[in-house]
Design an enzyme around this catalytic site. Structure first.
Site, PDB file in Angstrom:
ATOM      1  N   TYR A 238      -6.077  32.304  20.226  1.00  0.00           N
ATOM      2  CA  TYR A 238      -6.644  31.912  18.929  1.00  0.00           C
ATOM      3  C   TYR A 238      -7.758  32.888  18.554  1.00  0.00           C
ATOM      4  CZ  TYR A 238      -9.626  29.427  15.626  1.00  0.00           C
ATOM      5  OH  TYR A 238     -10.412  29.105  14.544  1.00  0.00           O
ATOM      6  N   GLY A 240     -10.385  32.855  16.782  1.00  0.00           N
ATOM      7  CA  GLY A 240     -11.775  32.432  16.899  1.00  0.00           C
ATOM      8  C   GLY A 240     -12.310  32.559  18.310  1.00  0.00           C
ATOM      9  N   CYS A 293     -15.853  22.941   6.033  1.00  0.00           N
ATOM     10  CA  CYS A 293     -16.669  22.135   5.113  1.00  0.00           C
ATOM     11  C   CYS A 293     -16.782  22.758   3.729  1.00  0.00           C
ATOM     12  CB  CYS A 293     -18.050  21.915   5.701  1.00  0.00           C
ATOM     13  SG  CYS A 293     -18.061  20.862   7.164  1.00  0.00           S
ATOM     14  N   GLY A 294     -15.817  23.592   3.338  1.00  0.00           N
ATOM     15  CA  GLY A 294     -15.783  24.098   1.973  1.00  0.00           C
ATOM     16  C   GLY A 294     -16.459  25.433   1.754  1.00  0.00           C
ATOM     17  N   LYS A 295     -16.797  26.140   2.832  1.00  0.00           N
ATOM     18  CA  LYS A 295     -17.511  27.408   2.669  1.00  0.00           C
ATOM     19  C   LYS A 295     -16.675  28.449   1.937  1.00  0.00           C
ATOM     20  CE  LYS A 295     -19.204  28.915   6.528  1.00  0.00           C
ATOM     21  NZ  LYS A 295     -18.538  30.150   6.946  1.00  0.00           N
ATOM     22  N   THR A 296     -15.397  28.577   2.333  1.00  0.00           N
ATOM     23  CA  THR A 296     -14.535  29.564   1.677  1.00  0.00           C
ATOM     24  C   THR A 296     -14.314  29.203   0.214  1.00  0.00           C
ATOM     25  OG1 THR A 296     -13.409  30.138   3.743  1.00  0.00           O
ATOM     26  CG2 THR A 296     -12.255  30.647   1.700  1.00  0.00           C
ATOM     27  N   ASP A 309     -17.833  33.921   5.402  1.00  0.00           N
ATOM     28  CA  ASP A 309     -18.135  33.353   6.714  1.00  0.00           C
ATOM     29  C   ASP A 309     -19.472  33.781   7.297  1.00  0.00           C
ATOM     30  OD1 ASP A 309     -17.428  31.709   8.909  1.00  0.00           O
ATOM     31  OD2 ASP A 309     -16.749  33.444  10.038  1.00  0.00           O
ATOM     32  N   SER A 408      -4.838  25.846  10.686  1.00  0.00           N
ATOM     33  CA  SER A 408      -3.983  26.980  10.324  1.00  0.00           C
ATOM     34  C   SER A 408      -4.788  28.002   9.531  1.00  0.00           C
ATOM     35  CB  SER A 408      -2.806  26.507   9.483  1.00  0.00           C
ATOM     36  OG  SER A 408      -1.996  25.621  10.194  1.00  0.00           O
ATOM     37  N   ARG A 409      -4.446  29.255   9.717  1.00  0.00           N
ATOM     38  CA  ARG A 409      -5.259  30.323   9.118  1.00  0.00           C
ATOM     39  C   ARG A 409      -4.403  31.368   8.407  1.00  0.00           C
ATOM     40  NH1 ARG A 409     -11.108  30.056   9.999  1.00  0.00           N
ATOM     41  NH2 ARG A 409     -11.397  28.441  11.584  1.00  0.00           N
TER      42      ARG A 409
END
Length: 652
Positions: A238, A240, A293-296, A309, A408-409
C-alpha cells in the site's frame, strides 16, 4: 529533542560499509555498465555509501538507476506490468494495482519511530529502540530482494531550489512504488548533489514488499530513523506504507522544522489552494484535515489548486508566509468522487490523456474502473480488492462486500487537473498563504466555519481537532483527537510541536500584510445533532465554496464576523449572498441550525482537550489560558441565554 546522526546508522551497521572507496568498489561490482554510467552524476559520498549498504543488505539480483528519462520511466512502467504489480485497463495510460486485503491502509500499529535510549517521542506514537530495529533489519531485511531488481530514484520534495524543499532517495523492489514516485514527485537525478548541498540534508528510503504474501503482513514494519533521516518499509505494498517520500519523509520534515527551523518553517498535513475573490483578487489557503475528511474536495474547490495533502511552509524575506507542495501529484481517495463534487478530477479519471494508477477499485469485464459513490450505474460483475465481485456479495461473516475498498485510490499528476496552477506550483518562491484552516469529522459540536480572534486562538483551533477514524488507518476505530491533523506524523513531543506553532504564527518576521487568518471548518454536522431528524449531513459538498468564500472576504476585510468565545462567525446576509453565487438558496432556519452555539458540547470538548494535554509534559501554558478564557466566556453566555445560543442572540 532531535539530534541528527545520533546512535548507530542502521544501514552502515548492518551493511558494514563505512567509507566511500568500499562503497564504490561494491557499486562497481554490482552495477552493469549502463547503470554504472547513470550513477556517475551522483557524487555525494553519504548518498553513495547509503546506496551501497542498502544493496549489500537486500542482495538484489540487479540494480536499476532511474535517471528520470522517458526511456527509464517507460522501463519502470513495463516492469510493473511484467511483475504483475499493475495491469493495463481499457483507457490508455490507466493501470490497476491491487494491494493485499490485509494491507490497504496505513499499518498504524506496525509503524514505529526508531529511537535512542532515553529519547522521548510524541505520546500518540509508537517507538522501537535502535538495537531492536537493527535486530529487525538483520532478521527480515537481509536478503529480502534476492531474485529481484532494486530500483533507485532521486527526487525532490518540492520545486527544486525552494527554501523548504528537501531531496530524497527512494530504493525499492516494487516497480509500482517507483511508477507512483514518478507521478507524485519531481525527479532531481541530475540536480541531487546540488540540492543536497543547498538543503544540507537528504532523506533515504528503503522498501521491499518481499514475496507479497498475506502471511508476511504481520511481520511488516514501517520504521523511521529520525536521527539518520532514513526509513525502512517491508512486507507491504500500500503506497501510504511504501511510498516513503510521502508520510515517512513528511515526519522527518516536521521534526526538522520543529527542532532546527523554529520560527522559520512548518511542515503540515495541509492542502494548498487559491480562490478568486472580488475584483480578480487571488487568495491562497492552506488547510489541515485528517485523511478521509474532505481535504482533497476542499483543495479542488479552489480556482488555483496547488496540492491536496502536504505543505512545506516558511516566512519569506518580505514578511509573507509562503508554501509549496512537496508533491507534484495526487494519491487521492476515490470513494464519493463524482461529477457533482469533483468535476475537475472526474474529467481526468473519465477523460482521455491522463496517466492514472488505480488501486483497490472494481474493474469490470471491459477494463473500466468503478467505485462507491461515483454517481454512475453499478456494473453487474467485476474484479475488486477481494476477488470476483457482484452486487449483494457478502464475506464469510455475512457482511456486504462493497464495490470498492473505502481507501481506494487514484494516483495522477496534479498538472492534469484543469484548475491546477502548474506555474505557481512549480515556483520555488511558493505561494503566499493568507488563510489557514483546520477541520475534522465533527457531527455535533462546532459550526461549519469560524475564524480565530488571534493567532494564539488559531493555534488552539489546530490543536483541538477531533475526528472519527477513517478507512485510511488499519486497526483504528472510534472518535479520536487529531491535533493539527498532523499528530500521526509528529515524531517529537506534542508540546515541542505546539511551542513551534505558537512561535511561528506570532513571529515578528511576519509583516502586517502577511499576517494570516486561522480558522476552523466542519462539514460533518448532522440533522439529528442540530434539532432535526435523520442522520444525514446538514449540508452538501458544494457548500464548501461558500465557507471558503466567506473566509476569503473576511481575510481581506470585505466582511466582518460575529464575535463569540470560539471566534468570529459569518453573518447571515454575507452567507446568503455567497450561496446565491453558487446557485443555492440559504434559508435563515438552516443558518440558525448550523451556527447556533451548543455550549455544553463545546465546553465538553474543551474539557476533553485540556485533560488530554494536561498529561503531556511541558505543554505551553498559553493553551490552557485560552481554554480557561473560552470556557468562562461560554459559561457566561449559557447563563444569559441558555445551553443553545443563536446568532441573533449573539448579536443582541
Amino acid at each position: 529533542m532531535l539530534e541528527l546522526n545520533k546512535g548507530a546508522d542502521i544501514l552502515a551497521t548492518v551493511g558494514g560499509i563505512t567509507g566511500l572507496q568500499e562503497a564504490n568498489d561494491l557499486l562497481e561490482r554490482v552495477l552493469d555498465d549502463a547503470n554504472r554510467r547513470k550513477l556517475e552524476p551522483i557524487t555525494n559520498s553519504d548518498a553513495l555509501i547509503k546506496i551501497a549498504n542498502a544493496i549489500r543488505i537486500c542482495e538484489p539480483d540487479s540494480v536499476f538507476i532511474n535517471s528520470g528519462s522517458e526511456d527509464d520511466v517507460q522501463w519502470i512502467r513495463e516492469h510493473a506490468l511484467l511483475k504483475g504489480e499493475e495491469k493495463k485497463l481499457a483507457k490508455p495510460g490507466h493501470t490497476i494495482h491491487f494491494d493485499l486485503p490485509q494491507d490497504q491502509a496505513r499499518l498504524v500499529n506496525q509503524t514505529c519511530y526508531i529511537i535512542n535510549e532515553e529519547e522521548k517521542i510524541n505520546s500518540l506514537a509508537k517507538s522501537l529502540l535502535r538495537q531492536d530495529a537493527i535486530d529487525y533489519v538483520r532478521q527480515y531485511v537481509v536478503g529480502i530482494m534476492r531474485g529481484m531488481t532494486m530500483m533507485i530514484g532521486f527526487y525532490s520534495r518540492g520545486p527544486i531550489g525552494a527554501e523548504a524543499a528537501v531531496p530524497a532517495i527512494e530504493m525499492s523492489s516494487s516497480a509500482y512504488v517507483l511508477h507512483s514516485a514518478e507521478l507524485l514527485y519531481r525527479n532531481c537525478y541530475d540536480q541531487f548533489d546540488s540540492e543536497a548541498r543547498r538543503a544540507t540534508v537528504f532523506f533515504t528510503n528503503l522498501h521491499s514488499q518481499g514475496k507479497n504474501r498475506p502471511e508476511d503482513v504481520p511481520n511488516a514494519r514501517i520504521l523511521m530513523d529520525r536521527s539518520w533521516l532514513t526509513t525502512f518499509s517491508t512486507y507491504c505494498t500500500y503506497a501510504g506504507n511504501t511510498l516513503l517520500m510521502k508520510k515517512g519523509n513528511h515526519r522527518f520534515c516536521v521534526d526538522y522544522a520543529t527542532y532546527y527551523k523554529k520560527e522559520e518553517q512548518l511542515s503540515e498535513h495541509m492542502f494548498i489552494t487559491g480562490l478568486n475573490g472580488p475584483g480578480g483578487r487571488k487568495t491562497f489557503f492552506a488547510g489541515a484535515a485528517p485523511s478521509g475528511c474532505g481535504k482533497t474536495t476542499t483543495a479542488m474547490v479552489g480556482t488555483d489548486f496547488i496540492g491536496d495533502d502536504l505543505a512545506q511552509i516558511w516566512i519569506a524575506a518580505d514578511g509573507s508566509i509562503r508554501a509549496i507542495n512537496p508533491e507534484k501529484g495526487i494519491f487521492g481517495i476515490v470513494e464519493d468522487v463524482n461529477r457533482e463534487g469533483d468535476p475537475y478530477l472526474m474529467d481526468c479519471l473519465r477523460g482521455d490523456g491522463t496517466e492514472v494508477i488505480w488501486s483497490n477499485v472494481l474493474i469490470d469485464d471491459q477494463g473500466v474502473p468503478h467505485w462507491v459513490g461515483n454517481g454512475e450505474p453499478i456494473p453487474p460483475r467485476g474484479i475488486n480488492f477481494q476477488g470476483e465481485w457482484f452486487p449483494g456479495k457478502t464475506d464469510a461473516n455475512g457482511k456486504a462486500v462493497p464495490m470498492s475498498h473505502k481507501n481506494s485510490r487514484c494516483t495522477l499528476r496534479a498538472s492534469a487537473i484543469a484548475n491546477h496552477n502548474t506555474v505557481a506550483s512549480e515556483d520555488p518562491a511558493g505561494v503566499p498563504i493568507k488563510v489557514f484552516t483546520y477541520s475534522g469529522r465533527d457531527s455535533d459540536t462546532m459550526p461549519p466555519v469560524w475564524a480565530a480572534r488571534s493567532m494564539d486562538e488559531g493555534v488552539v483551533i489546530g490543536a483541538s481537532i477531533v475526528s472519527q477514524a477513517t478507512a485510511t488507518e488499519v486497526g483504528v476505530s472510534g472518535v479520536r483527537r487529531q491535533p493539527w491533523a498532523n499528530a500521526p506524523f509528529i515524531p517529537g513531543s506534542l508540546a515541542d510541536y505546539m511551542a513551534a506553532q505558537f512561535a511561528f504564527f506570532n513571529s515578528a518576521k511576519i509583516s502586517a500584510a502577511g499576517r494570516p487568518v486561522l480558522a476552523g471548518l466542519n462539514y460533518f454536522l448532522t440533522h439529528e445533532n442540530r434539532g432535526g431528524k435523520g442522520s444525514g449531513l446538514l449540508g452538501e459538498k458544494q457548500d464548501v465554496k461558500a465557507w471558503l468564500g466567506w473566509l476569503e472576504r473576511f481575510a481581506n476585510g470585505d466582511v466582518t464576523g460575529i464575535e463569540t468565545p470560539i471566534g468570529h462567525l459569518p453573518r447571515y446576509e454575507d452567507l446568503k449572498e455567497l450561496f446565491a453565487g453558487i446557485g443555492k438558496q440559504y434559508p435563515r432556519s438552516l443558518y440558525d441550525q448550523q451556527f447556533s452555539l451548543y455550549i455544553d458540547n463545546i465546553i465538553h470538548r474543551i474539557d476533553l482537550q485540556a485533560e488530554a494535554y494536561g498529561k503531556e509534559e511541558n505543554t505551553p501554558a498559553r493553551l490552557f489560558e485560552i481554554y480557561r478564557r473560552q470556557k468562562a466566556e461560554l459559561t457566561a453566555l449559557k447563563e444569559a441565554h441558555g445551553p443553545i445560543v443563536t446568532p441573533e442572540q449573539l448579536l443582541s
